[in-house]
Design a protein around this motif. Sequence first.
Motif, PDB file in Angstrom:
ATOM      1  N   TRP A  15       0.843  -1.198   0.000  1.00  7.97           N
ATOM      2  CA  TRP A  15       0.000   0.000   0.000  1.00  7.97           C
ATOM      3  C   TRP A  15       0.875   1.244   0.000  1.00  7.97           C
ATOM      4  CZ3 TRP A  15      -5.059  -0.275  -0.865  1.00  7.97           C
ATOM      5  CH2 TRP A  15      -5.667  -1.518  -0.704  1.00  7.97           C
ATOM      6  N   GLN A  16       0.467   2.230  -0.811  1.00 12.04           N
ATOM      7  CA  GLN A  16       1.233   3.465  -0.927  1.00 12.04           C
ATOM      8  C   GLN A  16       0.307   4.638  -1.189  1.00 12.04           C
ATOM      9  OE1 GLN A  16       3.851   3.322  -4.284  1.00 12.04           O
ATOM     10  NE2 GLN A  16       2.301   2.488  -5.645  1.00 12.04           N
ATOM     11  N   THR A  89       8.272   3.818   4.237  1.00 13.04           N
ATOM     12  CA  THR A  89       9.293   4.627   3.587  1.00 13.04           C
ATOM     13  C   THR A  89       8.630   5.865   3.020  1.00 13.04           C
ATOM     14  OG1 THR A  89      10.570   2.663   3.029  1.00 13.04           O
ATOM     15  CG2 THR A  89      11.081   4.665   1.811  1.00 13.04           C
ATOM     16  N   VAL A  90       9.219   7.026   3.315  1.00 13.98           N
ATOM     17  CA  VAL A  90       8.709   8.310   2.826  1.00 13.98           C
ATOM     18  C   VAL A  90       9.777   8.948   1.957  1.00 13.98           C
ATOM     19  CG1 VAL A  90       8.026  10.654   3.495  1.00 13.98           C
ATOM     20  CG2 VAL A  90       7.204   8.694   4.800  1.00 13.98           C
ATOM     21  N   GLN A  91       9.329   9.483   0.843  1.00 18.65           N
ATOM     22  CA  GLN A  91      10.213  10.266  -0.010  1.00 18.65           C
ATOM     23  C   GLN A  91       9.557  11.617  -0.242  1.00 18.65           C
ATOM     24  OE1 GLN A  91      12.741   8.813  -3.380  1.00 18.65           O
ATOM     25  NE2 GLN A  91      11.039   9.656  -4.550  1.00 18.65           N
ATOM     26  N   GLN A 107       4.637   7.846   0.156  1.00 20.67           N
ATOM     27  CA  GLN A 107       4.854   6.930   1.282  1.00 20.67           C
ATOM     28  C   GLN A 107       4.427   5.532   0.842  1.00 20.67           C
ATOM     29  OE1 GLN A 107       2.691   7.918   4.866  1.00 20.67           O
ATOM     30  NE2 GLN A 107       4.137   6.786   6.135  1.00 20.67           N
ATOM     31  N   GLU A 108       5.291   4.554   1.134  1.00 22.48           N
ATOM     32  CA  GLU A 108       5.010   3.172   0.744  1.00 22.48           C
ATOM     33  C   GLU A 108       5.191   2.239   1.931  1.00 22.48           C
ATOM     34  OE1 GLU A 108       7.822   3.276  -2.445  1.00 22.48           O
ATOM     35  OE2 GLU A 108       9.362   2.269  -1.258  1.00 22.48           O
ATOM     36  N   ARG A 109       4.721   1.020   1.759  1.00 20.63           N
ATOM     37  CA  ARG A 109       4.749  -0.032   2.787  1.00 20.63           C
ATOM     38  C   ARG A 109       3.749   0.251   3.904  1.00 20.63           C
ATOM     39  NH1 ARG A 109       8.511  -3.230   0.841  1.00 20.63           N
ATOM     40  NH2 ARG A 109      10.383  -2.388  -0.100  1.00 20.63           N
TER      41      ARG A 109
END
Length: 141
Positions: A15-16, A89-91, A107-109
């Motif tokens: 999920w992201q 994880t945020v970018q 944002q992922e995971r």
Amino acid sequence: MIDTGTVGKTRDVGWQIGVSKTLPYPIDAVWSLIVGDPSLWLGAGSEIPHDKGVQWQSDDGTTGELRSRHESDRVRLTWRPSTWSHDTTVQVAVQATPAGTVLRFHQERLAGPGERQQQRGHWQAALARIERALERSTGTA
């Protein structure tokens, strides 16, 4: 690759969520605010490390580790609120355009669709705080 049966879920990172906005400011101003006042998006008391692998923490107990930092381009880090049992994880990335600067949060995971929806609101609010701060700093409010 996107799982065509579920919006917001990929095979690779689960999920992201991503939110972005074009801000009418030069990339240097946006980048300086993102790294100079990360409390606007990471939480009060937070600082973005310069070196990969260095831990960070905000006053509310959210923690993470810097994965990468490319000046005037992007910061990638892990992000885990104290109430969560998993890292995400945020970018945050900036890109100059003729209209100003595109600011993106990805944002992922994430744990599932509910967390995805919650984080959409979180990053939209962060974008709004950043935009207000830019307005104040440039006198365009």
